[in-house]
Scaffold this active site. Structure first.
Site, PDB file in Angstrom:
ATOM      1  N   LYS A   1     -57.517  -8.153  42.451  1.00 55.54           N
ATOM      2  CA  LYS A   1     -58.352  -6.342  42.364  1.00 55.54           C
ATOM      3  C   LYS A   1     -59.391  -6.571  41.721  1.00 55.54           C
ATOM      4  CE  LYS A   1     -54.509  -5.155  43.506  1.00 55.54           C
ATOM      5  NZ  LYS A   1     -54.643  -4.010  45.007  1.00 55.54           N
ATOM      6  N   CYS A   2     -59.990  -5.611  42.248  1.00 57.38           N
ATOM      7  CA  CYS A   2     -61.968  -5.484  42.443  1.00 57.38           C
ATOM      8  C   CYS A   2     -62.364  -6.165  40.148  1.00 57.38           C
ATOM      9  CB  CYS A   2     -62.884  -4.488  42.082  1.00 57.38           C
ATOM     10  SG  CYS A   2     -64.349  -3.996  41.116  1.00 57.38           S
ATOM     11  N   PRO A   3     -62.734  -6.997  40.381  1.00 50.01           N
ATOM     12  CA  PRO A   3     -64.118  -7.419  40.698  1.00 50.01           C
ATOM     13  C   PRO A   3     -64.119  -8.707  41.381  1.00 50.01           C
ATOM     14  CG  PRO A   3     -64.445  -8.258  38.892  1.00 50.01           C
ATOM     15  CD  PRO A   3     -63.409  -7.091  38.730  1.00 50.01           C
TER      16      PRO A   3
END
Length: 73
Positions: free
Chosen positions: A9-11
């Site tokens: 997941k981001c980042p």
């Protein structure tokens, strides 16, 4: 070169992409697999900011996965 960022997941997809591109020569291509819904927007913005070129975006392989092909600046 290929980077499998599925499940991240981001980042993290962008951080891993940045690290992979840093180890490549200019003109090299990186194929990134990601299933984070924000990945396309993030990768597009990353390329605009860093000068790397986003060559291609495709759906798949698999449900919810996108493939991005980038050219190292």
């Amino acid at each position: 070169m290929e980077l499998d960022a599925r499940g991240l997941k981001c980042p993290l997809p962008i951080l891993r992409t940045k690290k992979a591109l840093a180890s490549m020569q200019s003109g090299g291509q990186l194929r990134v697999l990601a299933d984070d819904p924000a990945a396309q927007k993030d990768i597009e913005a990353f390329c605009r900011q860093t000068g790397h070129e986003l060559l291609e975006v495709q759906d798949g392989p698999g449900e919810g996965v996108q493939t991005f092909v980038l050219r190292c600046r």
